[in-house]
Design a protein around this motif. Structure first.
Motif, short mmCIF file in Angstrom:
data_model
loop_
_atom_site.label_atom_id
_atom_site.label_comp_id
_atom_site.label_asym_id
_atom_site.label_seq_id
_atom_site.Cartn_x
_atom_site.Cartn_y
_atom_site.Cartn_z
N GLY A 192 0.80 -1.22 0.00
CA GLY A 192 0.00 0.00 0.00
C GLY A 192 0.83 1.27 0.00
N ALA A 193 0.16 2.42 0.06
CA ALA A 193 0.82 3.71 -0.04
C ALA A 193 1.77 3.99 1.12
CB ALA A 193 -0.23 4.82 -0.11
N GLY A 194 1.53 3.37 2.29
CA GLY A 194 2.39 3.58 3.45
C GLY A 194 3.57 2.64 3.53
N SER A 195 3.68 1.71 2.58
CA SER A 195 4.81 0.78 2.55
C SER A 195 6.04 1.49 1.98
CB SER A 195 4.47 -0.43 1.68
OG SER A 195 4.33 -0.03 0.32
N PHE A 196 7.19 0.84 2.06
CA PHE A 196 8.41 1.44 1.51
C PHE A 196 8.27 1.69 0.02
CE2 PHE A 196 10.43 -0.97 5.18
CZ PHE A 196 10.56 0.15 5.97
N ASP A 197 7.72 0.74 -0.71
CA ASP A 197 7.54 0.92 -2.16
C ASP A 197 6.53 2.03 -2.45
OD1 ASP A 197 9.35 -1.06 -2.73
OD2 ASP A 197 7.85 -2.63 -3.03
N GLY A 198 5.46 2.09 -1.66
CA GLY A 198 4.45 3.12 -1.86
C GLY A 198 4.97 4.51 -1.57
N MET A 199 5.73 4.66 -0.48
CA MET A 199 6.27 5.97 -0.10
C MET A 199 7.27 6.49 -1.13
SD MET A 199 6.74 5.57 4.04
CE MET A 199 7.26 7.27 4.32
N MET A 200 7.94 5.58 -1.81
CA MET A 200 8.95 5.96 -2.77
C MET A 200 8.38 6.76 -3.95
SD MET A 200 11.69 3.32 -4.50
CE MET A 200 12.05 2.58 -2.91
N THR A 201 7.09 6.59 -4.21
CA THR A 201 6.48 7.22 -5.39
C THR A 201 5.85 8.58 -5.09
OG1 THR A 201 4.34 6.14 -5.00
CG2 THR A 201 5.96 4.92 -6.31
N ALA A 202 5.81 9.00 -3.84
CA ALA A 202 5.13 10.25 -3.46
C ALA A 202 6.10 11.22 -2.80
CB ALA A 202 3.97 9.95 -2.52
N PRO A 203 5.87 12.54 -2.91
CA PRO A 203 6.70 13.49 -2.17
C PRO A 203 6.51 13.32 -0.67
CG PRO A 203 4.84 14.62 -3.18
CD PRO A 203 4.83 13.21 -3.70
N VAL A 204 7.44 13.85 0.10
CA VAL A 204 7.61 13.41 1.49
C VAL A 204 6.39 13.63 2.38
CG1 VAL A 204 8.81 15.54 2.19
CG2 VAL A 204 9.17 13.42 3.47
N ALA A 205 5.73 14.78 2.32
CA ALA A 205 4.58 15.02 3.19
C ALA A 205 3.42 14.08 2.84
CB ALA A 205 4.12 16.47 3.11
N THR A 206 3.22 13.86 1.54
CA THR A 206 2.17 12.94 1.09
C THR A 206 2.52 11.51 1.47
OG1 THR A 206 1.66 14.40 -0.76
CG2 THR A 206 0.88 12.13 -0.93
N ALA A 207 3.78 11.14 1.30
CA ALA A 207 4.22 9.79 1.64
C ALA A 207 4.03 9.53 3.14
CB ALA A 207 5.68 9.60 1.25
N ALA A 208 4.38 10.49 3.98
CA ALA A 208 4.24 10.34 5.44
C ALA A 208 2.78 10.19 5.84
CB ALA A 208 4.88 11.53 6.15
N SER A 209 1.89 10.86 5.12
CA SER A 209 0.46 10.81 5.48
C SER A 209 -0.12 9.41 5.31
CB SER A 209 -0.34 11.81 4.64
OG SER A 209 -0.39 11.40 3.28
N ALA A 210 0.54 8.57 4.53
CA ALA A 210 0.05 7.20 4.32
C ALA A 210 0.67 6.21 5.31
CB ALA A 210 0.36 6.76 2.89
N ASN A 211 1.63 6.69 6.11
CA ASN A 211 2.32 5.79 7.03
C ASN A 211 1.69 5.86 8.42
OD1 ASN A 211 4.35 4.78 8.95
ND2 ASN A 211 5.68 4.66 7.15
N PRO A 212 1.19 4.76 8.94
CA PRO A 212 0.47 4.78 10.23
C PRO A 212 1.33 5.12 11.43
CG PRO A 212 0.78 2.51 9.46
CD PRO A 212 1.21 3.40 8.34
N LEU A 213 2.65 5.11 11.31
CA LEU A 213 3.54 5.47 12.42
C LEU A 213 3.66 6.98 12.60
CD1 LEU A 213 6.58 3.06 11.82
CD2 LEU A 213 4.62 2.72 13.34
N LEU A 214 3.21 7.75 11.60
CA LEU A 214 3.54 9.18 11.57
C LEU A 214 2.30 10.07 11.58
CD1 LEU A 214 6.33 8.93 8.82
CD2 LEU A 214 6.63 8.88 11.32
N LYS A 215 1.22 9.63 12.19
CA LYS A 215 -0.05 10.38 12.16
C LYS A 215 0.07 11.74 12.85
CE LYS A 215 -3.04 6.30 12.00
NZ LYS A 215 -4.03 5.49 12.75
#
Length: 214
Positions: A72-95
Motif C-alpha cells: 500500500g501507499a504507506g509501505s516502503f515501495d508506496g512511499m517511494m512514489t510520493a513526495p515526502v509530506a504525502t508519503a508520510a500521510s500514508a504511514n500509520p507510524l507518523l499520524k
C-alpha cells in the motif's frame, strides 16, 4: 650430377624437421595465446557482489522498519512514489507528525522541495512530550510549531554513509547525528528505521522529537 642430387636430398631432409618444428612452435603459440586470452576475460562474476552490496545499502534499516506496512501507499515501495509530506500521510507510524505539518502549513513546502532529509518522529515520540509543550506548539502553528518541525529537516538527500556529523536545519538550528552502519542517534533520539526513500526525500524515523534551542 650424382653429387648434386645427393646434396639436394640432404638439404631437403634437413629442412623437413625444421619446418615441422616451426609448425609445432606456431601451434604452441596459438594455444598459449588462446589460453591466456580466455583466462584474462573470465573474471566477470566479481561484479555481482558489489551490485549486491549497493542493493543492500539502498534498503531501509532498523528494528522499527518491521512496523511499516508491507503493502500500500504507506509501505516502503508506496512511499517511494510520493513526495515526502504525502508519503508520510500514508504511514500509520507518523499520524501526529502529519497532523502537525498540516497545522503549520508546511505540506507544500516539503512536497515541492527538490531534495530533503527528514527526521520523522513517530507518534509515541510526540505523546512523550509534556502536554504543556505540545499544547503550546499547536496553539502557535506559524511560530513555535513551525520552528519545531523545521528543526527535523535538512536540505539535500543524505545517505546513511554521509549522515553522521553536524547539520544545519531548515529552522536555522543545528542537529548532530552520531553513529555508523545501521546504528545512529540524532541528539538523544535513536533512528529506528533509516534510509526510507520518498520521491524527494530520504527519511530517518526517530523515537524522540528534536526540540530546538529556545
Amino acid at each position: 650430377m650424382k653429387l648434386t642430387h645427393r646434396t639436394a636430398a640432404l638439404a631437403l631432409a634437413l629442412s623437413l624437421p625444421l619446418g615441422l618444428a616451426a609448425c609445432g612452435s606456431s601451434d604452441d603459440t596459438d594455444t598459449g595465446s588462446t589460453t591466456s586470452s580466455s583466462t584474462t576475460s573470465a573474471p566477470a562474476p566479481s561484479e555481482s557482489p558489489s551490485a549486491s552490496a549497493d542493493d543492500m545499502s539502498a534498503k531501509p534499516f532498523g528494528a522499527g522498519c518491521a512496523q511499516v506496512p508491507t503493502t500500500g501507499a504507506g509501505s516502503f515501495d508506496g512511499m517511494m512514489t510520493a513526495p515526502v509530506a504525502t508519503a508520510a500521510s500514508a504511514n500509520p507510524l507518523l499520524k501526529t507528525l502529519v497532523t502537525a505539518v498540516g497545522e503549520a502549513g508546511l505540506v507544500d513546502t516539503l512536497n515541492t522541495a527538490p531534495a530533503l532529509t527528514v527526521f520523522a518522529p513517530i507518534d509515541s515520540a510526540f505523546a512523550a512530550l509534556p502536554k504543556a509543550t505540545m499544547d503550546a506548539a499547536m496553539a502557535d502553528p506559524k511560530g513555535l510549531l513551525t520552528k519545531v518541525l523545521t528543526n527535523h529537516v535538512i536540505e539535500g538527500k543524505i545517505a546513511p554513509d554521509k549522515i553522521a556529523g553536524e547539520h544545519k536545519t531548515l529552522g536555522g538550528g543545528t542537529i548532530t547525528v552520531s553513529g555508523s552502519g545501521e546504528d545512529f542517534k540524532v541528539g538523544d533520539a535513536s533512528v529506528i528505521c533509516g534510509n526510507v526513500q520518498t520521491a524527494n526525500a530520504t527519511v530517518y524515523i526517530v523515537d524522540k522529537v528534536l526540540l530546538p534551542a529556545m
